[in-house]
Enzyme design. Structure first.
Site, PDB file in Angstrom:
ATOM      1  N   GLY A  74       0.831  -1.201   0.000  1.00 50.38           N
ATOM      2  CA  GLY A  74       0.000   0.000   0.000  1.00 50.38           C
ATOM      3  C   GLY A  74       0.859   1.241   0.000  1.00 50.38           C
ATOM      4  N   CYS A 101       5.344  -6.005   1.528  1.00 53.83           N
ATOM      5  CA  CYS A 101       5.706  -4.581   1.525  1.00 53.83           C
ATOM      6  C   CYS A 101       5.064  -3.868   2.724  1.00 53.83           C
ATOM      7  CB  CYS A 101       5.317  -3.952   0.193  1.00 53.83           C
ATOM      8  SG  CYS A 101       6.106  -2.347  -0.119  1.00 53.83           S
ATOM      9  N   TYR A 102       4.055  -3.019   2.501  1.00 55.12           N
ATOM     10  CA  TYR A 102       3.393  -2.348   3.616  1.00 55.12           C
ATOM     11  C   TYR A 102       2.845  -3.363   4.618  1.00 55.12           C
ATOM     12  CZ  TYR A 102       0.101   0.498   6.267  1.00 55.12           C
ATOM     13  OH  TYR A 102      -0.589   1.109   7.285  1.00 55.12           O
ATOM     14  N   HIS A 188       7.669  -7.387  -3.973  1.00 48.47           N
ATOM     15  CA  HIS A 188       6.343  -7.767  -4.464  1.00 48.47           C
ATOM     16  C   HIS A 188       6.429  -9.085  -5.234  1.00 48.47           C
ATOM     17  CE1 HIS A 188       4.003  -4.136  -3.455  1.00 48.47           C
ATOM     18  NE2 HIS A 188       5.189  -3.544  -3.520  1.00 48.47           N
ATOM     19  N   GLU A 190       4.073 -10.870  -6.322  1.00 50.80           N
ATOM     20  CA  GLU A 190       2.965 -11.067  -7.250  1.00 50.80           C
ATOM     21  C   GLU A 190       3.248 -10.573  -8.668  1.00 50.80           C
ATOM     22  OE1 GLU A 190       2.052  -7.087  -5.165  1.00 50.80           O
ATOM     23  OE2 GLU A 190       3.081  -8.976  -4.752  1.00 50.80           O
ATOM     24  N   GLY A 244     -23.408 -14.199 -26.062  1.00 47.55           N
ATOM     25  CA  GLY A 244     -22.458 -14.918 -26.886  1.00 47.55           C
ATOM     26  C   GLY A 244     -21.022 -14.656 -26.485  1.00 47.55           C
ATOM     27  N   GLY A 245     -20.811 -13.732 -25.530  1.00 44.84           N
ATOM     28  CA  GLY A 245     -19.481 -13.470 -25.009  1.00 44.84           C
ATOM     29  C   GLY A 245     -19.051 -14.569 -24.054  1.00 44.84           C
ATOM     30  N   VAL A 246     -17.811 -14.485 -23.596  1.00 46.12           N
ATOM     31  CA  VAL A 246     -17.254 -15.541 -22.751  1.00 46.12           C
ATOM     32  C   VAL A 246     -18.075 -15.719 -21.475  1.00 46.12           C
ATOM     33  CG1 VAL A 246     -15.227 -16.296 -21.453  1.00 46.12           C
ATOM     34  CG2 VAL A 246     -14.939 -15.121 -23.642  1.00 46.12           C
ATOM     35  N   ASP A 247     -18.359 -14.624 -20.770  1.00 49.87           N
ATOM     36  CA  ASP A 247     -18.984 -14.721 -19.456  1.00 49.87           C
ATOM     37  C   ASP A 247     -20.393 -15.308 -19.531  1.00 49.87           C
ATOM     38  OD1 ASP A 247     -16.663 -13.491 -18.683  1.00 49.87           O
ATOM     39  OD2 ASP A 247     -17.542 -11.495 -18.559  1.00 49.87           O
ATOM     40  N   SER A 248     -21.237 -14.741 -20.392  1.00 49.21           N
ATOM     41  CA  SER A 248     -22.607 -15.241 -20.463  1.00 49.21           C
ATOM     42  C   SER A 248     -22.653 -16.652 -21.033  1.00 49.21           C
ATOM     43  CB  SER A 248     -23.485 -14.295 -21.294  1.00 49.21           C
ATOM     44  OG  SER A 248     -23.117 -14.302 -22.658  1.00 49.21           O
ATOM     45  N   SER A 249     -21.724 -16.986 -21.929  1.00 44.52           N
ATOM     46  CA  SER A 249     -21.697 -18.324 -22.524  1.00 44.52           C
ATOM     47  C   SER A 249     -21.340 -19.376 -21.478  1.00 44.52           C
ATOM     48  CB  SER A 249     -20.700 -18.378 -23.680  1.00 44.52           C
ATOM     49  OG  SER A 249     -21.094 -17.523 -24.738  1.00 44.52           O
ATOM     50  N   LYS A 389     -11.515 -13.870 -14.815  1.00 42.75           N
ATOM     51  CA  LYS A 389     -11.733 -14.176 -16.221  1.00 42.75           C
ATOM     52  C   LYS A 389     -10.988 -15.438 -16.654  1.00 42.75           C
ATOM     53  CE  LYS A 389     -13.513 -12.320 -20.096  1.00 42.75           C
ATOM     54  NZ  LYS A 389     -14.836 -11.696 -20.212  1.00 42.75           N
TER      55      LYS A 389
END
Length: 533
Positions: A74, A101-102, A188, A190, A244-249, A389
């Site tokens: 942070g 870190c913080y 860090h 990550e 038809g996108g990834v999420d709704s599919s 995602k």
């Protein structure tokens, strides 16, 4: 036993689940820009995690099946009056803690150590000398490169802490108390610049916390299917706006696995889709997965509303309004449906909370179906709400969705309307759709899509003079938008192979009537955005 609508709503509110929550770690967001990145690294290690601001950290920790805590970095100083108010009780829960870190500085000071401004600040790549290749540094020996970003550092360690690694200017770059499972890293782990960072995080999760690493597609699907069945009950029906996108599919396939033909999908063709999109949706979901799919052709309605409109925000509002009205009309045909499904993802849920627990400025609206009205009187079902995602793509592949859907590039909710700068007309839609098809087919055919986040055509509101067949032309201009990115928050423009760019340009000019010029957008985000509107 059938779950009534009221029972389903109450279960959502109380957080009751059909099975015990997975063992995992809590990530306390202390103001870092990397909170989601930490979470993604944890999930990549096949481990469940949640993110919470310090004001809610203790509450979330106590309801979780907690195996460990990660305190993020942070921008504040632990000795500053505006430092995040982190509950010290987090260190009394009997689970391992990793401070980054913080987070390391706060833990050290809280446990009786001392933190001061560093004599020499460290920013960027730094050489780390590992003195004890144990615990979180197991397997990391000698020197390695890490990413530092700090002006303060621990000057005196708390009782029980030992030094595990140092840098030239930071004697306590990694320290820990192995008996309590408390560890701190000043760098860090990550970020990809820390070369062994993923190993450090994996060591904490698997070795120190003793987690099994079982957060994998098969377990995720099994868990989410069970949750949907519990919420919806034996006879409940669900309506889903399928784009038809990834999420709704992926949401559709998961819901169908859970409740079968009690799922009703509605696909609205607004006339602003890419080439072949409607046909692909029908082929995939109606013919292959045998879902109940309603396809509504609302092209005339949407394009009629957009006639004469050039302002980008006005376009978005009109498209959202029309979608709501069309969806409302279609959804009410399913009188027995008590639930509305959306493809909400975990970043949508957490990005509006800041380190002090309040709401940040709204970045974007996350209603996947355009902000549906409350008078639909349905309870929300969000089977992807706890996923990132990349996890959604992984379970999509696991459940058998084609790569053409799972790995497709992001497409804006308003569709081609925000890639047509200026007025949206049927003729301009057809022109852009044809040009975009060429861009997509050439990029993918050349195997160049893997390096790109998005690749598409934009129709500009300008015309220019050209010469074709010894005759003067005065026609439209297409811009190529080719960007590389990790998450869409920032992006850089990408230069394709010169021959590939030339082939795309030649095909557009030769095959798309009305275009005589193609240009390349070489703007990064920021200062620009990926989309033009």
């Amino acid at each position: 036993m059938e779950i009534t609508k009221e029972q389903g709503r109450n279960r959502m509110k109380s957080g009751t689940e059909p099975e015990a929550p997975p063992r995992g770690v809590l990530i306390v967001d202390l103001g870092t820009q990397y909170a989601q990145l930490i979470a993604r690294r944890v999930r990549e290690a096949s481990t469940w995690c949640e993110i919470a601001p310090p004001t809610r950290a203790l509450e979330v920790a106590r309801r979780m099946n907690l195996a460990g805590i990660i305190l993020s970095g942070g921008p504040a100083s632990v000795y500053a009056p505006d430092a995040p108010n982190v509950p010290p009780e987090l260190l009394e829960l009997g689970v391992p803690v990793l401070g980054i870190c913080y987070g390391m500085q706060w833990m050290a000071q809280t446990l009786g150590g001392e933190v001061k401004a560093a004599a020499e600040r460290e920013f960027g790549r730094t050489s780390l000398l590992v003195e004890r290749p144990e615990a979180i540094l197991d397997g990391v020996e000698g020197r390695t490169v890490v990413w530092m970003s700090h002006g303060d550092q621990v000057e005196r360690l708390p009782r029980g802490f030992e030094v595990y690694a140092s840098s030239d200017t930071c004697p306590y770059a990694v320290a820990g108390d192995p008996k309590r499972g408390f560890f701190g890293v000043q760098f860090h782990p990550e970020v990809s610049h820390s070369l062994r960072g993923t190993e450090v995080l994996s060591n904490f999760l698997l070795r120190v916390c003793g987690l099994p690493g079982d957060w994998k597609p098969d377990n995720i699907v099994e868990r989410e299917v069970a949750k949907v069945r519990t919420q919806v009950g034996e006879h409940g029906e669900v309506v889903l706006g399928l784009s038809g996108g990834v999420d709704s599919s992926v949401a559709a396939v998961l819901l169908h696995k859970a409740i079968g033909d009690r799922l009703h999908c509605i696909f609205v063709d607004n006339g602003l889709l890419r080439h072949g999109e409607r046909e692909q949706v029908e082929r995939t979901f109606r013919e292959r997965f045998h879902m109940d799919l309603t396809v509504v052709d609302a092209t005339d309605r949407f394009l009629g509303s957009l006639a004469g409109v050039t302002d980008p925000e006005r376009k978005r509002k009109l498209i959202g309004r029309d979608f709501v009205e069309v969806f409302r009309h279609e959804a009410k045909r399913f009188r027995s449906a008590q639930f509305l499904a959306q493809g909400t993802l975990y970043p949508d849920v957490i990005e509006s909370v800041n380190v002090h627990g309040g709401n940040t400025a709204v970045i974007k609206s996350h209603h996947n179906v355009g902000g549906l009205p409350e008078d639909l009187d349905m309870d929300l079902v969000e089977p992807l709400r706890e996923l990132f995602k990349d996890e959604v793509r992984a379970i999509g592949r696991y459940m058998g969705l084609d790569s053409a859907i799972v790995d497709r590039q992001p497409f804006p909710g308003p569709g081609l309307a925000v890639r047509i700068v200026g007025e949206v007309t049927p003729e301009r839609c057809a022109l852009l759709r044809a040009a975009d098809r060429i861009v997509t087919s050439e990029v993918e055919g050349a195997g160049a899509a893997a390096a790109l986040w998005q690749y598409f055509a934009v129709l500009l509101p300008v015309k220019s003079v050209g010469v074709m067949g010894d005759a003067r032309t005065y026609e439209s201009c297409i811009a190529l938008r080719l960007v590389e990115s990790q998450d869409g928050m920032t992006a850089d423009w990408h230069y394709l192979d010169r021959e590939l760019l030339a082939r795309i340009s030649n095909r557009i000019i030769n095959e798309v009537r009305g275009v005589n010029r193609v240009v390349l957008d070489v703007t990064s985000k920021p200062p620009g955005t990926i989309e033009w509107e």
